[in-house]
Design a protein around this motif. Structure first.
Motif, PDB file in Angstrom:
ATOM      1  N   LYS A   1       0.878  -1.197   0.000  1.00 22.42           N
ATOM      2  CA  LYS A   1       0.000   0.000   0.000  1.00 22.42           C
ATOM      3  C   LYS A   1       0.904   1.232   0.000  1.00 22.42           C
ATOM      4  N   LYS A   2       0.467   2.244  -0.773  1.00 23.52           N
ATOM      5  CA  LYS A   2       1.268   3.466  -0.890  1.00 23.52           C
ATOM      6  C   LYS A   2       1.323   4.178   0.459  1.00 23.52           C
ATOM      7  N   HIS A   3       2.495   4.695   0.842  1.00 21.66           N
ATOM      8  CA  HIS A   3       2.656   5.541   2.026  1.00 21.66           C
ATOM      9  C   HIS A   3       2.156   4.875   3.301  1.00 21.66           C
ATOM     10  N   LYS A   4       2.375   3.562   3.437  1.00 20.19           N
ATOM     11  CA  LYS A   4       1.970   2.853   4.654  1.00 20.19           C
ATOM     12  C   LYS A   4       2.513   3.600   5.877  1.00 20.19           C
ATOM     13  N   PHE A   5       3.809   4.014   5.810  1.00 17.56           N
ATOM     14  CA  PHE A   5       4.435   4.710   6.945  1.00 17.56           C
ATOM     15  C   PHE A   5       3.846   6.100   7.101  1.00 17.56           C
ATOM     16  N   TRP A   6       3.802   6.882   6.016  1.00 22.18           N
ATOM     17  CA  TRP A   6       3.443   8.291   6.174  1.00 22.18           C
ATOM     18  C   TRP A   6       2.012   8.481   6.687  1.00 22.18           C
ATOM     19  N   GLU A   7       1.134   7.487   6.460  1.00 13.96           N
ATOM     20  CA  GLU A   7      -0.234   7.652   6.983  1.00 13.96           C
ATOM     21  C   GLU A   7      -0.283   7.558   8.486  1.00 13.96           C
ATOM     22  N   THR A   8       0.815   7.106   9.099  1.00 13.18           N
ATOM     23  CA  THR A   8       0.857   7.031  10.572  1.00 13.18           C
ATOM     24  C   THR A   8       1.452   8.309  11.178  1.00 13.18           C
ATOM     25  N   GLN A   9       1.851   9.262  10.334  1.00 11.93           N
ATOM     26  CA  GLN A   9       2.599  10.430  10.816  1.00 11.93           C
ATOM     27  C   GLN A   9       1.738  11.692  10.806  1.00 11.93           C
ATOM     28  N   PRO A  10       2.053  12.680  11.652  1.00 11.86           N
ATOM     29  CA  PRO A  10       1.297  13.950  11.663  1.00 11.86           C
ATOM     30  C   PRO A  10       1.732  14.855  10.518  1.00 11.86           C
ATOM     31  N   VAL A  11       1.243  14.515   9.323  1.00 12.36           N
ATOM     32  CA  VAL A  11       1.535  15.341   8.152  1.00 12.36           C
ATOM     33  C   VAL A  11       0.205  15.643   7.474  1.00 12.36           C
ATOM     34  N   GLY A  12       0.169  16.784   6.764  1.00 14.74           N
ATOM     35  CA  GLY A  12      -1.090  17.254   6.200  1.00 14.74           C
ATOM     36  C   GLY A  12      -1.769  16.208   5.336  1.00 14.74           C
ATOM     37  N   LYS A  13      -3.111  16.100   5.489  1.00 19.64           N
ATOM     38  CA  LYS A  13      -3.852  15.176   4.620  1.00 19.64           C
ATOM     39  C   LYS A  13      -4.955  15.915   3.896  1.00 19.64           C
ATOM     40  N   PHE A  14      -5.143  17.186   4.263  1.00 20.37           N
ATOM     41  CA  PHE A  14      -6.252  17.929   3.660  1.00 20.37           C
ATOM     42  C   PHE A  14      -6.033  18.104   2.167  1.00 20.37           C
ATOM     43  N   LYS A  15      -7.127  18.044   1.435  1.00 18.17           N
ATOM     44  CA  LYS A  15      -7.043  18.469   0.031  1.00 18.17           C
ATOM     45  C   LYS A  15      -7.306  19.968   0.054  1.00 18.17           C
ATOM     46  N   GLU A  16      -6.863  20.659  -0.966  1.00 18.73           N
ATOM     47  CA  GLU A  16      -6.964  22.119  -0.982  1.00 18.73           C
ATOM     48  C   GLU A  16      -8.434  22.557  -0.986  1.00 18.73           C
ATOM     49  N   VAL A  17      -8.854  23.291   0.027  1.00 19.77           N
ATOM     50  CA  VAL A  17     -10.189  23.911  -0.026  1.00 19.77           C
ATOM     51  C   VAL A  17      -9.974  25.385   0.283  1.00 19.77           C
ATOM     52  N   GLY A  18     -11.034  26.192   0.351  1.00 16.54           N
ATOM     53  CA  GLY A  18     -10.871  27.615   0.632  1.00 16.54           C
ATOM     54  C   GLY A  18      -9.928  27.787   1.806  1.00 16.54           C
ATOM     55  N   ASP A  19      -9.048  28.794   1.708  1.00 14.44           N
ATOM     56  CA  ASP A  19      -7.995  28.812   2.712  1.00 14.44           C
ATOM     57  C   ASP A  19      -8.439  29.428   4.032  1.00 14.44           C
ATOM     58  N   SER A  20      -9.651  30.012   4.109  1.00 16.93           N
ATOM     59  CA  SER A  20      -9.990  30.644   5.405  1.00 16.93           C
ATOM     60  C   SER A  20     -10.427  29.564   6.406  1.00 16.93           C
ATOM     61  N   SER A  21     -11.059  28.485   5.890  1.00 19.73           N
ATOM     62  CA  SER A  21     -11.665  27.535   6.846  1.00 19.73           C
ATOM     63  C   SER A  21     -10.595  26.697   7.545  1.00 19.73           C
ATOM     64  N   LEU A  22      -9.458  26.445   6.875  1.00 23.20           N
ATOM     65  CA  LEU A  22      -8.512  25.483   7.450  1.00 23.20           C
ATOM     66  C   LEU A  22      -7.673  26.125   8.554  1.00 23.20           C
ATOM     67  N   PRO A  23      -7.465  25.380   9.635  1.00 18.62           N
ATOM     68  CA  PRO A  23      -6.588  25.902  10.688  1.00 18.62           C
ATOM     69  C   PRO A  23      -5.140  25.852  10.186  1.00 18.62           C
ATOM     70  N   GLU A  24      -4.293  26.656  10.763  1.00 18.86           N
ATOM     71  CA  GLU A  24      -2.879  26.634  10.373  1.00 18.86           C
ATOM     72  C   GLU A  24      -2.069  26.503  11.666  1.00 18.86           C
ATOM     73  N   GLY A  25      -1.149  25.531  11.688  1.00 16.29           N
ATOM     74  CA  GLY A  25      -0.326  25.357  12.889  1.00 16.29           C
ATOM     75  C   GLY A  25      -0.071  23.895  13.176  1.00 16.29           C
ATOM     76  N   PRO A  26       0.480  23.594  14.349  1.00 17.77           N
ATOM     77  CA  PRO A  26       0.847  22.224  14.700  1.00 17.77           C
ATOM     78  C   PRO A  26      -0.337  21.272  14.586  1.00 17.77           C
ATOM     79  N   ILE A  27      -0.105  20.066  14.112  1.00 20.50           N
ATOM     80  CA  ILE A  27      -1.156  19.044  14.005  1.00 20.50           C
ATOM     81  C   ILE A  27      -1.298  18.343  15.360  1.00 20.50           C
ATOM     82  N   ASP A  28      -0.163  17.913  15.944  1.00 18.26           N
ATOM     83  CA  ASP A  28      -0.171  17.304  17.291  1.00 18.26           C
ATOM     84  C   ASP A  28       0.472  18.266  18.281  1.00 18.26           C
TER      85      ASP A  28
END
Ligand SMILES: COc1cccc(CC(=N)NC(=O)c2cccnc2OC2CCNCC2)c1
Length: 389
Positions: A1-28
């Motif tokens: 499976k693609k990115h088996k490791f990276w799916e366990t990590q705190p890295v962005g998964k959002f697809k691009e949507v309007g930029d006002s709604s998304l929070p910006e900053g640390p994930i964990d």
């Protein structure tokens, strides 16, 4: 499976949507230091962790040889990065570096270093937040040990050691797409020695072009044209710091350099980093700055040449001299110093000079990543003010 490791990590998964709604900053949020794993991750039984003291000639040579024979190659496997020992010591010894973040993996039987990964501390501003981060680089696994899943455990180990220093974010680049790039840059090359570049297969002769016509096309003046253009010196550090901080403030992501950082990263060092500035002949004010770092590549399988001498555009600031003229002077000094090619990414304002100065697009992309830091939307390369080595 693609990115088996990276799916366990705190890295962005959002697809691009309007930029006002998304929070910006640390994930964990940070983990209490007492809860950070105190002991190293387990390696396969015939391997062991080693901390690489790059001031040790022997260790530095081992790391140099591992990278020289096993580090990143271009898409057609014709070239391989050949970072010099002095470059590696420079890249890994910035102010307040941690030796424990220079991590090797040794084979217990042979005692040879067969893998490597590094971090160095950096203060990176994201919009108006300055964040302490680790810049992760030089992830390398010996060609004979690929797909033993060593890279995930090395990434976890460097992350653990970064956490122990109470740092929770990181920045890194890769030629491959992982979850989730903050921006994707195109790289560009400007021929300085077109005959050699064609001989080694880095460039191809243009249609309806002869070698002599190509040499003429890329010809440069013998010396810089800007009055007051000179090498940077120690006494210039305060002025260059002011100039650079002001210039980088326009980008969404950029290093938060202080004078100690500028002295380390931008004071000229032979065969490692070259920096020039424009000192106004009338007012003696420092108005512009340009720099490039030296990263040769081994040429794989060519009878005549073994090394490609390449300059990589680093940080450039123009406030009085047009950026086009400043960068042309950078090309001129690189040619004077016998570089074969001058490389640049389309970051910062580089796009404004690339085509006009006869850069050609490279055949790959460089993706930038932040670890444990969510950004509102993917950035344009022109919003990025960070160059990694
Ligand atoms: C010409 O020899 C090469 C040897 C290995 C790889 C590549 C292609 C490549 N991957 N180039 C870049 O990543 C690149 C192209 C332009 C500017 N900076 C770059 O990478 C830098 C920054 C990331 N770490 C490697 C050096 C070229």
């Amino acid at each position: 499976k693609k990115h088996k490791f990276w799916e366990t990590q705190p890295v962005g998964k959002f697809k691009e949507v309007g930029d006002s709604s998304l929070p910006e900053g640390p994930i964990d949020p940070p983990t209490p230091l007492s809860e950070v794993k105190q002991e190293p991750y387990n390696l396969p039984s015939s391997y062991e962790w080693t901390t690489c003291d790059m001031d040790s000639e022997e260790t530095c040579l081992e790391v140099y040889n591992l990278l020289k024979n096993n580090y990143v190659e271009d898409d057609e496997n014709m070239f391989r990065f050949n970072y010099s020992k002095e470059f590696l010591r420079w890249a890994l010894h910035p102010p307040s570096y941690f030796r424990s973040w220079h991590i090797g993996v040794r084979a217990k039987a042979s005692k040879k270093v067969v893998a490597f990964i590094t971090g160095v501390p950096a203060r990176i501003r994201v919009r108006d937040e300055v964040v302490r981060m680790a810049e992760i680089n030089f992830l390398c696994v010996h060609k004979k040990l690929r797909s033993k899943r060593l890279a995930p455990v090395m990434i976890k180990e460097v992350t653990r050691r970064v956490h122990l220093e109470n740092i929770w974010q990181a920045a890194y680049t890769a030629g491959v797409v992982l979850p989730t790039p903050i921006t994707t840059c195109q790289y560009w090359h400007r021929s300085l020695n077109p005959k050699k570049l064609i001989d080694v297969g880095f460039s191809r002769l243009g249609a309806r072009m002869t070698i002599s016509r190509t040499i003429k096309l890329y010809k440069l003046p013998d010396s810089p044209v800007t009055p007051g253009f000179r090498k940077m010196e120690l006494r210039d550090v305060p002025a260059v710091t002011r100039l650079l901080r002001n210039y980088l403030s326009q980008f969404v992501v950029a290093p938060d350099f202080d004078e100690d950082d500028v002295e380390h990263w931008l004071l000229p060092s032979e065969n490692v980093v070259d920096s020039y500035l424009v000192e106004s002949p009338e007012t003696h004010e420092i108005t512009d700055f340009c720099s490039f770092y030296t990263l040769p590549s081994s040429i794989l399988g060519n009878q005549t040449y073994s090394t490609l001498k390449a300059a990589y555009s680093y940080y450039n600031v123009s406030t009085k001299t047009p950026l086009l003229q400043l960068m042309n002077d950078a090309l001129i000094v690189a040619k004077q110093k016998d570089y074969d090619v001058f490389n640049a990414l389309d970051v910062m304002q580089n796009e404004s000079f690339l085509k006009e100065l006869k850069f050609g697009p490279g055949d790959g992309k460089l993706h930038y990543y932040l670890y444990n830091y969510q950004i509102r939307r993917e950035l344009k390369p022109s919003e990025l003010g960070l160059v990694l080595l």
